[in-house]
Design an enzyme around this catalytic site. Sequence first.
Site, short mmCIF file in Angstrom:
data_model
loop_
_atom_site.label_atom_id
_atom_site.label_comp_id
_atom_site.label_asym_id
_atom_site.label_seq_id
_atom_site.Cartn_x
_atom_site.Cartn_y
_atom_site.Cartn_z
CG HIS A 1 31.31 44.32 49.52
ND1 HIS A 1 32.01 43.74 48.48
CD2 HIS A 1 30.38 43.39 49.87
CE1 HIS A 1 31.51 42.55 48.21
NE2 HIS A 1 30.52 42.30 49.05
CG ASP B 1 34.80 42.62 45.56
OD1 ASP B 1 35.41 43.52 44.96
OD2 ASP B 1 34.32 42.78 46.69
CG HIS C 1 38.85 45.34 45.90
ND1 HIS C 1 37.81 45.90 45.20
CD2 HIS C 1 39.93 46.13 45.70
CE1 HIS C 1 38.24 47.00 44.58
NE2 HIS C 1 39.52 47.15 44.87
CG ASP D 1 35.87 43.29 50.04
OD1 ASP D 1 36.70 44.18 49.79
OD2 ASP D 1 34.76 43.21 49.49
CG HIS E 1 34.76 49.56 51.53
ND1 HIS E 1 34.48 50.08 50.28
CD2 HIS E 1 36.06 49.87 51.77
CE1 HIS E 1 35.57 50.67 49.78
NE2 HIS E 1 36.53 50.55 50.66
CG ASP F 1 32.22 45.51 44.99
OD1 ASP F 1 31.99 46.37 44.12
OD2 ASP F 1 32.89 45.74 46.02
CG ASP G 1 34.86 46.76 43.07
OD1 ASP G 1 34.96 45.52 42.99
OD2 ASP G 1 35.12 47.37 44.13
CD GLU H 1 31.60 49.42 47.72
OE1 GLU H 1 31.55 50.62 47.36
OE2 GLU H 1 32.08 49.05 48.81
#
Length: 299
Positions: A99, A122, A124, A126, A139, A226, A228, A271
């Site tokens: 990312h 995402d 997360h 980030d 990332h 992303d 994830d 990712e």
Amino acid sequence: MNRRLSIIGMPMDLGQMRRGVDMGPSAIRYAGIIESLKPLFDEIHDLGDIAIGRPEVIVDKKSNLRNLDLVAEKNAVLAEKVDEIIQSGAFPLILGGDHSIAIGTLAGVAKHYQNLGVIWYDAHGDLNTAETSPSGNIHGMPLAVSLGIGHPLLTGIGGYSPKVKPENVVIIGARSLDEGERILIKEKGIKVFTMHEIDRLGMSRVMEETIAYLKDKTDGVHLSLDLDGIDPSECPGVGTPVIGGISYRESHLAMEMLEESNLITSAEFVEVNPILDERNKTASIAVELMGSLFGEKLL
């Protein structure tokens, strides 16, 4: 109006520690991205991959950031390529890679908009910096960098900073935030739909609110997705999986609603790590979600 799509692969794994994500663009191509999207566009141009190389891991002594110089250098190259695509009148689609590539994507995109919106799909936030990151992995920092927060080698890519305003960002699917990220979200007033909101409101309502929030105050919206963000039971091929994520069907609905809104002006899918995947399942889902984002219909 002629619909044109330009694809760039950014096979970079320098922003984190797990090898394999550099093969993400190849896995997505192998999953049939060109064949799937061809009926949805008048022209598709695959511009290939930006060359990254196989450097040794270097930790910057002052900042403790991994591969700082090379991540900055390669993201500057990506920013130029994305800028060229937008100037040509095509829609830029970037394939990751980890990312950290979003630093370059947004540096190339944002110069074309006065008030660029960003949807960060995402698990997360980030939003880490060198000071708050537990790992030094870049990332985990691209959204902070794009807000103008972080190392000047990263925030200065493209010759301007910030790339996006905090009030023009929506994070969707968050379920793993570090303490420094939580503080920054509250300080900057960033709109976040965690998994709690998705469960409680439903994805339809979340997307309606996201679209309404961004529609009138932005002149373009970038989607940074992303894989994830989706639950690892459905997308196992990611480097930092977090259980309890968005479902496959909810993600399709989100993409379909974004397509109907006509808001999205650039996108990246990141990712995908085929080494950690099951029969290229995650890359295949990425391609299917792209189909929904670009208007593929069942009937």
